[in-house]
Motif scaffolding. Sequence first.
Motif, PDB file in Angstrom:
ATOM      1  N   THR A 148       0.850  -1.183   0.000  1.00  0.00           N
ATOM      2  CA  THR A 148       0.000   0.000   0.000  1.00  0.00           C
ATOM      3  C   THR A 148       0.889   1.237   0.000  1.00  0.00           C
ATOM      4  OG1 THR A 148      -0.130  -0.048   2.415  1.00  0.00           O
ATOM      5  CG2 THR A 148      -1.861  -1.208   1.203  1.00  0.00           C
ATOM      6  N   GLY A 149       0.273   2.409  -0.120  1.00  0.00           N
ATOM      7  CA  GLY A 149       1.055   3.640  -0.123  1.00  0.00           C
ATOM      8  C   GLY A 149       2.068   3.631  -1.251  1.00  0.00           C
ATOM      9  N   GLU A 150       3.319   3.893  -0.914  1.00  0.00           N
ATOM     10  CA  GLU A 150       4.379   3.906  -1.928  1.00  0.00           C
ATOM     11  C   GLU A 150       4.569   2.547  -2.593  1.00  0.00           C
ATOM     12  OE1 GLU A 150       8.079   6.268  -1.269  1.00  0.00           O
ATOM     13  OE2 GLU A 150       7.342   6.343   0.786  1.00  0.00           O
ATOM     14  N   SER A 151       4.147   1.481  -1.917  1.00  0.00           N
ATOM     15  CA  SER A 151       4.313   0.132  -2.464  1.00  0.00           C
ATOM     16  C   SER A 151       3.114  -0.327  -3.285  1.00  0.00           C
ATOM     17  CB  SER A 151       4.532  -0.872  -1.315  1.00  0.00           C
ATOM     18  OG  SER A 151       5.781  -0.700  -0.705  1.00  0.00           O
ATOM     19  N   SER A 152       2.116   0.501  -3.439  1.00  0.00           N
ATOM     20  CA  SER A 152       0.888   0.080  -4.120  1.00  0.00           C
ATOM     21  C   SER A 152       1.133  -0.095  -5.612  1.00  0.00           C
ATOM     22  CB  SER A 152      -0.225   1.095  -3.892  1.00  0.00           C
ATOM     23  OG  SER A 152       0.020   2.259  -4.656  1.00  0.00           O
ATOM     24  N   PRO A 153       0.297  -0.902  -6.274  1.00  0.00           N
ATOM     25  CA  PRO A 153       0.452  -1.112  -7.725  1.00  0.00           C
ATOM     26  C   PRO A 153       0.426   0.161  -8.551  1.00  0.00           C
ATOM     27  CG  PRO A 153      -1.005  -2.779  -6.793  1.00  0.00           C
ATOM     28  CD  PRO A 153      -0.740  -1.784  -5.693  1.00  0.00           C
ATOM     29  N   ASP A 154      -0.155   1.234  -8.015  1.00  0.00           N
ATOM     30  CA  ASP A 154      -0.152   2.513  -8.738  1.00  0.00           C
ATOM     31  C   ASP A 154       1.259   2.996  -9.026  1.00  0.00           C
ATOM     32  OD1 ASP A 154      -2.906   2.555  -8.676  1.00  0.00           O
ATOM     33  OD2 ASP A 154      -3.030   3.860  -6.913  1.00  0.00           O
ATOM     34  N   HIS A 155       2.228   2.550  -8.219  1.00  0.00           N
ATOM     35  CA  HIS A 155       3.605   3.030  -8.352  1.00  0.00           C
ATOM     36  C   HIS A 155       4.539   1.983  -8.944  1.00  0.00           C
ATOM     37  CE1 HIS A 155       2.419   6.546  -6.061  1.00  0.00           C
ATOM     38  NE2 HIS A 155       1.992   5.777  -5.073  1.00  0.00           N
ATOM     39  N   TRP A 156       4.000   0.834  -9.327  1.00  0.00           N
ATOM     40  CA  TRP A 156       4.876  -0.220  -9.855  1.00  0.00           C
ATOM     41  C   TRP A 156       5.406   0.158 -11.231  1.00  0.00           C
ATOM     42  CZ3 TRP A 156       1.869  -5.375  -8.559  1.00  0.00           C
ATOM     43  CH2 TRP A 156       1.825  -5.513  -7.155  1.00  0.00           C
ATOM     44  N   LYS A 157       6.594  -0.325 -11.523  1.00  0.00           N
ATOM     45  CA  LYS A 157       7.231   0.012 -12.790  1.00  0.00           C
ATOM     46  C   LYS A 157       7.193  -1.176 -13.751  1.00  0.00           C
ATOM     47  CE  LYS A 157      11.885  -0.997 -10.955  1.00  0.00           C
ATOM     48  NZ  LYS A 157      13.219  -0.415 -10.724  1.00  0.00           N
ATOM     49  N   GLY A 158       7.612  -0.907 -14.985  1.00  0.00           N
ATOM     50  CA  GLY A 158       7.776  -1.964 -15.963  1.00  0.00           C
ATOM     51  C   GLY A 158       6.505  -2.659 -16.378  1.00  0.00           C
ATOM     52  N   GLN A 159       5.342  -2.003 -16.211  1.00  0.00           N
ATOM     53  CA  GLN A 159       4.029  -2.576 -16.541  1.00  0.00           C
ATOM     54  C   GLN A 159       3.741  -3.864 -15.768  1.00  0.00           C
ATOM     55  OE1 GLN A 159       2.596  -2.183 -20.696  1.00  0.00           O
ATOM     56  NE2 GLN A 159       4.665  -1.526 -21.224  1.00  0.00           N
ATOM     57  N   LEU A 160       4.336  -4.002 -14.586  1.00  0.00           N
ATOM     58  CA  LEU A 160       4.099  -5.197 -13.793  1.00  0.00           C
ATOM     59  C   LEU A 160       2.700  -5.214 -13.180  1.00  0.00           C
ATOM     60  CD1 LEU A 160       7.544  -5.723 -12.036  1.00  0.00           C
ATOM     61  CD2 LEU A 160       6.616  -6.904 -14.022  1.00  0.00           C
ATOM     62  N   ALA A 161       2.030  -4.070 -13.143  1.00  0.00           N
ATOM     63  CA  ALA A 161       0.658  -4.042 -12.642  1.00  0.00           C
ATOM     64  C   ALA A 161      -0.371  -4.210 -13.755  1.00  0.00           C
ATOM     65  CB  ALA A 161       0.398  -2.728 -11.901  1.00  0.00           C
ATOM     66  N   SER A 162       0.101  -4.439 -14.965  1.00  0.00           N
ATOM     67  CA  SER A 162      -0.798  -4.506 -16.112  1.00  0.00           C
ATOM     68  C   SER A 162      -1.278  -5.928 -16.356  1.00  0.00           C
ATOM     69  CB  SER A 162      -0.072  -3.987 -17.360  1.00  0.00           C
ATOM     70  OG  SER A 162      -0.804  -4.275 -18.530  1.00  0.00           O
ATOM     71  N   ALA A 163      -2.511  -6.064 -16.834  1.00  0.00           N
ATOM     72  CA  ALA A 163      -3.022  -7.373 -17.248  1.00  0.00           C
ATOM     73  C   ALA A 163      -2.320  -7.867 -18.504  1.00  0.00           C
ATOM     74  CB  ALA A 163      -4.532  -7.293 -17.494  1.00  0.00           C
ATOM     75  N   ASP A 164      -1.552  -7.003 -19.166  1.00  0.00           N
ATOM     76  CA  ASP A 164      -0.774  -7.414 -20.333  1.00  0.00           C
ATOM     77  C   ASP A 164       0.477  -8.200 -19.952  1.00  0.00           C
ATOM     78  OD1 ASP A 164      -2.507  -6.289 -22.149  1.00  0.00           O
ATOM     79  OD2 ASP A 164      -1.422  -4.397 -22.285  1.00  0.00           O
ATOM     80  N   LEU A 165       0.791  -8.259 -18.661  1.00  0.00           N
ATOM     81  CA  LEU A 165       1.934  -9.062 -18.226  1.00  0.00           C
ATOM     82  C   LEU A 165       1.532 -10.532 -18.279  1.00  0.00           C
ATOM     83  CD1 LEU A 165       4.768  -9.345 -17.032  1.00  0.00           C
ATOM     84  CD2 LEU A 165       3.736  -9.173 -14.768  1.00  0.00           C
ATOM     85  N   HIS A 166       2.118 -11.267 -19.203  1.00  0.00           N
ATOM     86  CA  HIS A 166       1.731 -12.657 -19.441  1.00  0.00           C
ATOM     87  C   HIS A 166       2.810 -13.667 -19.054  1.00  0.00           C
ATOM     88  CE1 HIS A 166      -1.121 -11.002 -22.793  1.00  0.00           C
ATOM     89  NE2 HIS A 166      -1.677 -10.934 -21.597  1.00  0.00           N
ATOM     90  N   ILE A 167       4.059 -13.309 -19.289  1.00  0.00           N
ATOM     91  CA  ILE A 167       5.159 -14.250 -19.087  1.00  0.00           C
ATOM     92  C   ILE A 167       6.337 -13.535 -18.448  1.00  0.00           C
ATOM     93  CG2 ILE A 167       6.867 -15.724 -20.262  1.00  0.00           C
ATOM     94  CD1 ILE A 167       4.833 -16.309 -22.394  1.00  0.00           C
ATOM     95  N   LEU A 168       6.990 -14.201 -17.505  1.00  0.00           N
ATOM     96  CA  LEU A 168       8.290 -13.765 -17.010  1.00  0.00           C
ATOM     97  C   LEU A 168       9.309 -14.839 -17.362  1.00  0.00           C
ATOM     98  CD1 LEU A 168       7.589 -12.327 -13.430  1.00  0.00           C
ATOM     99  CD2 LEU A 168       7.932 -11.062 -15.550  1.00  0.00           C
TER     100      LEU A 168
END
Length: 474
Positions: A105-125
Amino acid sequence: MSDLPHADIQGFILRTYTMPVLRVFALKITQVEAARRFLGKLVNGESEPQLATATDWTVKPQYCLNVGLTYTGLAALELPASSLASFPEEFAAGAPARADRVSDTGESSPDHWKGQLASADLHILLFLFAETEDILEEITGQLRTGYSSHDAMAELSVHEGRSLSGNAAHFGYRDGFAQPTIDGGLPPLMPDVLPKAPAGEFLLGYPSQYSDFTYPVPTPAELGRNGSFVAFRILAQDCHGFERFLTEAARQTGLDRELIAAKLCGRWRNGVPLSLSPDSADECILLEQRNSFDYVPSDSVPDAYDDRRGYRCPLGSHIRRMNPRNSRVAGNSGLKHRIIRRGLPYGPSYDPANPDDGIERGLLGLFIGVSLKDQFEFLMSDWGNRGNLAPGLRDTRDPIIGDNSLSGATFLIPIEGQKRPLELTGLSSFVICRGAAYCFLPSATALRYISTLPATSSTSGVITTNIPNNQPGD
């Protein structure tokens, strides 16, 4: 139990690679059938690169490649609806939707995540570990040629990890000591005195750590069996804030700042546990001995010092919260929530002479278990960010990785002969989540199964529909 089918299991579930270089590729599937073919090539044995399995090494390889698939990735690969429905709900929801549960939450919330890691377009790592920078670049080139062929996948972001001198993390603690030994798996890199973990604590399809219970296997069996789950996390570390806290706590209490650092973690910064050496970072305790301890006498360590009150290692210290061993904790569950930890630091070493260099540094962390909910999420919520691990913790949180953003956050150091513990104040959130993903770790058999699914119903196989974005509150 008999040996597990090592050739079917992704290697980093059962072994520590000890490779100094890591590159993580975050990918979006853009052409279904081409993406399936790419995954199939990773396990067909015909060309580089190949998936790293847990097969015994005679010669250590120059690189190890592993694959994680998000729930939206499985959907983008057009797995049958019955298969998608058979995965656990926390995995299906995804890391962004579960962020509140682990105090992201706060600074750690998905709103602040980088590299589109909070996106539903993230399919594979893709996790590429390598022995050298040259090998990393060589295999990277091969991977990019493979997943860009026929527009199979698009690259969302890339994340780099590099080992630091002395195998230390950015807060200065030597890392990598405590890893569970899996029954039927490979011998541990570091001797482990604790009972072996049942295979089903880390692999789908085997009896788990709970009596007469096996975690459900996603269907069909060739998709789910021998798979596992991983929480991938990018964790930024406030090294300057941590060192400043140690200095101020030493000034307030009169304790040596390195002793305070040891009390916060449960180990001295050289990795020697307080349980074995409560007064000094005794270098005479060999590396192979630094995981041979418990907090109370147990069948595995009958001569352990009885530290049930935390006079040596505080109950609320980081390693005791994350792995209480045979401590008496809520539900007598000290050995029920173990987790496998992999990963490497990112960013240059912290220079105390230049504390405000503006460079982000932290950890690319991988936390592996058969249940994201009962292992990773439980550790972060119940034991890491609440005081209900054991009596006497009050409303405290993990002093190193916990969410201590609220004013009044404290850490308690029990002192023998004193009724009240020493109370350290002035903590802050020294670790901030900068991105996360929940991934399924398919077996080699599962990747072959996915690669041979029937052709998509569309003529092109191009993904044109939007998969719902699992954001908090959905």
